[in-house]
Write a protein that holds these residues in place. Sequence first.
Motif, PDB file in Angstrom:
ATOM      1  N   TYR A 282       0.842  -1.203   0.000  1.00 36.72           N
ATOM      2  CA  TYR A 282       0.000   0.000   0.000  1.00 36.72           C
ATOM      3  C   TYR A 282       0.881   1.258   0.000  1.00 36.72           C
ATOM      4  O   TYR A 282       2.051   1.196   0.366  1.00 36.72           O
ATOM      5  CB  TYR A 282      -0.981  -0.029   1.180  1.00 36.72           C
ATOM      6  CG  TYR A 282      -2.190  -0.843   0.802  1.00 36.72           C
ATOM      7  CD1 TYR A 282      -3.303  -0.232   0.249  1.00 36.72           C
ATOM      8  CD2 TYR A 282      -2.158  -2.235   0.892  1.00 36.72           C
ATOM      9  CE1 TYR A 282      -4.381  -0.985  -0.181  1.00 36.72           C
ATOM     10  CE2 TYR A 282      -3.237  -3.002   0.461  1.00 36.72           C
ATOM     11  CZ  TYR A 282      -4.342  -2.358  -0.080  1.00 36.72           C
ATOM     12  OH  TYR A 282      -5.401  -3.100  -0.528  1.00 36.72           O
ATOM     13  N   PRO A 283       0.339   2.405  -0.448  1.00 33.78           N
ATOM     14  CA  PRO A 283       1.135   3.627  -0.563  1.00 33.78           C
ATOM     15  C   PRO A 283       1.837   4.019   0.729  1.00 33.78           C
ATOM     16  O   PRO A 283       1.282   3.863   1.826  1.00 33.78           O
ATOM     17  CB  PRO A 283       0.111   4.695  -0.939  1.00 33.78           C
ATOM     18  CG  PRO A 283      -1.093   3.982  -1.361  1.00 33.78           C
ATOM     19  CD  PRO A 283      -1.062   2.619  -0.821  1.00 33.78           C
ATOM     20  N   SER A 284       3.044   4.519   0.562  1.00 31.32           N
ATOM     21  CA  SER A 284       3.840   4.878   1.731  1.00 31.32           C
ATOM     22  C   SER A 284       4.805   5.987   1.345  1.00 31.32           C
ATOM     23  O   SER A 284       5.220   6.082   0.195  1.00 31.32           O
ATOM     24  CB  SER A 284       4.619   3.633   2.178  1.00 31.32           C
ATOM     25  OG  SER A 284       5.595   3.987   3.105  1.00 31.32           O
ATOM     26  N   SER A 285       5.178   6.814   2.324  1.00 28.83           N
ATOM     27  CA  SER A 285       6.157   7.868   2.008  1.00 28.83           C
ATOM     28  C   SER A 285       7.578   7.307   2.106  1.00 28.83           C
ATOM     29  O   SER A 285       8.511   7.867   1.566  1.00 28.83           O
ATOM     30  CB  SER A 285       5.971   9.061   2.938  1.00 28.83           C
ATOM     31  OG  SER A 285       5.899   8.603   4.259  1.00 28.83           O
ATOM     32  N   GLY A 286       7.753   6.172   2.781  1.00 25.79           N
ATOM     33  CA  GLY A 286       9.066   5.529   2.861  1.00 25.79           C
ATOM     34  C   GLY A 286       8.985   4.109   2.327  1.00 25.79           C
ATOM     35  O   GLY A 286       7.971   3.722   1.744  1.00 25.79           O
ATOM     36  N   GLU A 287      10.054   3.320   2.545  1.00 26.95           N
ATOM     37  CA  GLU A 287      10.050   1.942   2.015  1.00 26.95           C
ATOM     38  C   GLU A 287       9.022   1.054   2.722  1.00 26.95           C
ATOM     39  O   GLU A 287       8.414   0.191   2.109  1.00 26.95           O
ATOM     40  CB  GLU A 287      11.439   1.333   2.192  1.00 26.95           C
ATOM     41  CG  GLU A 287      12.456   1.931   1.238  1.00 26.95           C
ATOM     42  CD  GLU A 287      13.489   0.927   0.819  1.00 26.95           C
ATOM     43  OE1 GLU A 287      13.767  -0.007   1.595  1.00 26.95           O
ATOM     44  OE2 GLU A 287      14.016   1.084  -0.298  1.00 26.95           O
TER      45      GLU A 287
END
Length: 311
Positions: A282-287
Amino acid sequence: MKCKICGRPAVIKLPAHNIALCEKCFEEFVLRRVKNAIKTYKMFTKDDKVAVAVSGGKDSLALWDILTRLGYETGGIHIHLGIGKYSDESLQKAENFAKKINSELTVIYVRDFFGTGIPEIAKITKRKTCSVCGTIKRYLMNRFAYEKGYTVLATGHNLDDEASTLLGNLLYWKDLYLARKGPVLPSTHPKLIRKVKPLVFLTEREIAAYTILRGIDYIYEECPHAAGATSIFHKHVLNEIENYSPGTKLHFLKGFYERKNIFARLYPEETKMQHECKECGYPSSGEICGFCKLRRRVKEKLENGRETTTA
Ligand code: Q46
Ligand code: ZN
């Protein structure tokens, strides 16, 4: 006191609109306010499949009822937080209502992902209960709305909720929060569902009156972790202002929505989700996304605990 529209005996006075209304005209007023919000902010259309975030409280159940009456295709999503009796009763109310309107309710248990409920997760991670709860709810709501094929996620935030958080964010000049705030949170990734707040034109009092008139049975108790929140104080302050000058709350919030781009422009990159989480996709700002990081920490701690007790 007579209804301003039809002349029958009025059941509620609405000083912000300078009217009093009878039962039937008040219900129509509520439906019209929601219809207006949906149209004004282009929230969704009849082609959408709307997931309603259902807590079991008055706002979310009223929202589900209103959207169904307006003819939208809806279904509920409820998250069982694992907060003792409060969570069990909330689930019961959500299930009863789904049955009453003959609609689908998806129930997700936090303990199925973490092995325990919100209070224990907060203790293990040494984070504030509501902050952990917010992260988990946002993630699960989005994920299950997406997996169940919904195109938009509607929450029961009302005028009082929105105006009080706006006041709090302005008092401390939280620019980033102000940039994100609005009646619609657009989707910035295929797996990120658009979020909308169709009750922003209705006050807590109006929604409470609507649930009584409609005979909606909701959970009266507040979550035990809600007490003492600063937002309750801000609501109180705004109600004082509203009593002095009816209509101010609505004017305050609408005025902000008209100017919100001033803040959004300060963070042009903010809404972009660059990655997909390596664990859940799912979308994430980091890994790794915040939810999966939290899950790892809790899992490790619970497993270590188990080893220590069995050793
Ligand atoms: S965030 Fe906090 Fe709420 Fe979660 S722990 Fe209860 S009060 S339910 S809206
Ligand atoms: Zn993840």
